[in-house]
Design a protein around this motif. Structure first.
Motif, PDB file in Angstrom:
ATOM      1  N   UNK A 229      -5.431   5.909 -12.831  1.00 45.71           N
ATOM      2  CA  UNK A 229      -5.879   6.846 -11.796  1.00 45.71           C
ATOM      3  C   UNK A 229      -6.974   6.241 -10.914  1.00 45.71           C
ATOM      4  N   UNK A 230      -7.903   5.538 -11.484  1.00 47.66           N
ATOM      5  CA  UNK A 230      -9.001   4.933 -10.734  1.00 47.66           C
ATOM      6  C   UNK A 230      -8.487   3.889  -9.749  1.00 47.66           C
ATOM      7  N   UNK A 231      -7.554   3.068 -10.194  1.00 52.54           N
ATOM      8  CA  UNK A 231      -6.981   2.057  -9.302  1.00 52.54           C
ATOM      9  C   UNK A 231      -6.199   2.705  -8.161  1.00 52.54           C
ATOM     10  N   UNK A 232      -5.524   3.790  -8.460  1.00 50.82           N
ATOM     11  CA  UNK A 232      -4.786   4.516  -7.418  1.00 50.82           C
ATOM     12  C   UNK A 232      -5.741   5.082  -6.372  1.00 50.82           C
ATOM     13  N   UNK A 233      -6.816   5.716  -6.832  1.00 46.37           N
ATOM     14  CA  UNK A 233      -7.820   6.244  -5.890  1.00 46.37           C
ATOM     15  C   UNK A 233      -8.435   5.127  -5.059  1.00 46.37           C
ATOM     16  N   UNK A 234      -8.741   4.011  -5.713  1.00 46.91           N
ATOM     17  CA  UNK A 234      -9.327   2.879  -4.992  1.00 46.91           C
ATOM     18  C   UNK A 234      -8.347   2.356  -3.942  1.00 46.91           C
ATOM     19  N   UNK A 235      -7.074   2.274  -4.264  1.00 48.41           N
ATOM     20  CA  UNK A 235      -6.066   1.797  -3.308  1.00 48.41           C
ATOM     21  C   UNK A 235      -5.951   2.751  -2.117  1.00 48.41           C
ATOM     22  N   UNK A 236      -5.974   4.029  -2.391  1.00 50.20           N
ATOM     23  CA  UNK A 236      -5.926   5.025  -1.309  1.00 50.20           C
ATOM     24  C   UNK A 236      -7.144   4.874  -0.404  1.00 50.20           C
ATOM     25  N   UNK A 237      -8.305   4.689  -1.005  1.00 48.97           N
ATOM     26  CA  UNK A 237      -9.536   4.529  -0.233  1.00 48.97           C
ATOM     27  C   UNK A 237      -9.477   3.272   0.632  1.00 48.97           C
ATOM     28  N   UNK A 238      -9.010   2.174   0.065  1.00 50.85           N
ATOM     29  CA  UNK A 238      -8.919   0.909   0.806  1.00 50.85           C
ATOM     30  C   UNK A 238      -7.955   1.054   1.983  1.00 50.85           C
ATOM     31  N   UNK A 239      -6.815   1.669   1.762  1.00 53.29           N
ATOM     32  CA  UNK A 239      -5.845   1.873   2.847  1.00 53.29           C
ATOM     33  C   UNK A 239      -6.453   2.759   3.926  1.00 53.29           C
ATOM     34  N   UNK A 240      -7.150   3.822   3.531  1.00 55.69           N
ATOM     35  CA  UNK A 240      -7.798   4.705   4.501  1.00 55.69           C
ATOM     36  C   UNK A 240      -8.824   3.956   5.349  1.00 55.69           C
TER      37      UNK A 240
ATOM     38  N   UNK B  77      -6.972   1.553   7.784  1.00 54.35           N
ATOM     39  CA  UNK B  77      -6.366   2.266   8.922  1.00 54.35           C
ATOM     40  C   UNK B  77      -7.426   2.788   9.889  1.00 54.35           C
ATOM     41  N   UNK B  78      -8.543   3.250   9.345  1.00 53.73           N
ATOM     42  CA  UNK B  78      -9.648   3.693  10.204  1.00 53.73           C
ATOM     43  C   UNK B  78     -10.187   2.534  11.032  1.00 53.73           C
TER      44      UNK B  78
ATOM     45  N   UNK C 162     -10.309   2.245  15.160  1.00 53.17           N
ATOM     46  CA  UNK C 162     -11.541   1.926  15.899  1.00 53.17           C
ATOM     47  C   UNK C 162     -11.344   0.663  16.731  1.00 53.17           C
ATOM     48  N   UNK C 163     -10.715  -0.347  16.168  1.00 57.93           N
ATOM     49  CA  UNK C 163     -10.457  -1.583  16.894  1.00 57.93           C
ATOM     50  C   UNK C 163      -9.574  -1.322  18.116  1.00 57.93           C
ATOM     51  N   UNK C 164      -8.545  -0.497  17.937  1.00 63.43           N
ATOM     52  CA  UNK C 164      -7.679  -0.132  19.072  1.00 63.43           C
ATOM     53  C   UNK C 164      -8.482   0.586  20.154  1.00 63.43           C
ATOM     54  N   UNK C 165      -9.346   1.510  19.761  1.00 63.31           N
ATOM     55  CA  UNK C 165     -10.160   2.238  20.733  1.00 63.31           C
ATOM     56  C   UNK C 165     -11.086   1.287  21.495  1.00 63.31           C
ATOM     57  N   UNK C 166     -11.637   0.331  20.802  1.00 69.09           N
ATOM     58  CA  UNK C 166     -12.531  -0.635  21.455  1.00 69.09           C
ATOM     59  C   UNK C 166     -11.754  -1.473  22.460  1.00 69.09           C
ATOM     60  N   UNK C 167     -10.604  -1.997  22.062  1.00 67.85           N
ATOM     61  CA  UNK C 167      -9.811  -2.835  22.968  1.00 67.85           C
ATOM     62  C   UNK C 167      -9.335  -2.015  24.169  1.00 67.85           C
ATOM     63  N   UNK C 168      -8.890  -0.772  23.932  1.00 65.31           N
ATOM     64  CA  UNK C 168      -8.441   0.091  25.028  1.00 65.31           C
ATOM     65  C   UNK C 168      -9.594   0.371  25.991  1.00 65.31           C
TER      66      UNK C 168
END
Length: 125
Positions: free
Chosen positions: A3-14, A17-18, A22-28
């Protein structure tokens, strides 16, 4: 995977993606800014390619306020264009236009002469 590894993976993906958003907004924002010279845009872009996190944070700190102001100005301009379009499309027709439309419908056989007279009376009232 526990469960901990799953939560950590979800957090890393989030977070990743965030970061991409932000990078897209800066370039735009970088390429939409008409006040910034081409050379300055190139320097910012090259910095974002080689040191994306550091340069991204610097960009947000140095130009974040003007970035927000430009975004608000674009949103207000878009809203004004939409309001103008709605006013143009939904504008009431003049009496002459309504009678001409009714006559066209009568000539096409879509309405009866009685309906034409009723529409004409409504337009004239």
């Amino acid at each position: 995977m526990n469960f901990t590894e799953t939560l950590w993976s979800i957090f890393v993906v989030f977070v990743f993606l965030s970061y991409l958003v932000v990078l897209y907004q800066i370039v735009a924002d970088l390429f939409r800014d008409h006040e910034l010279s081409g050379g300055a845009k190139a320097v910012w872009f090259i910095g974002l390619v080689f040191l994306p996190v550091l340069v991204g944070v610097i960009y947000l700190v140095a130009r974040g306020r003007s970035m927000a102001l430009r975004q608000m100005a674009r949103a207000q301009a878009s809203a004004a264009e939409t309001e103008d379009y709605v006013r143009q499309v939904a504008a009431p027709q003049s009496r002459t236009e309504r009678i001409a439309d009714a006559k066209r419908l009568l000539d096409d056989g879509a309405i009866t002469p009685e309906e034409f007279e009723r529409l004409k009376a409504e337009a004239l009232s």
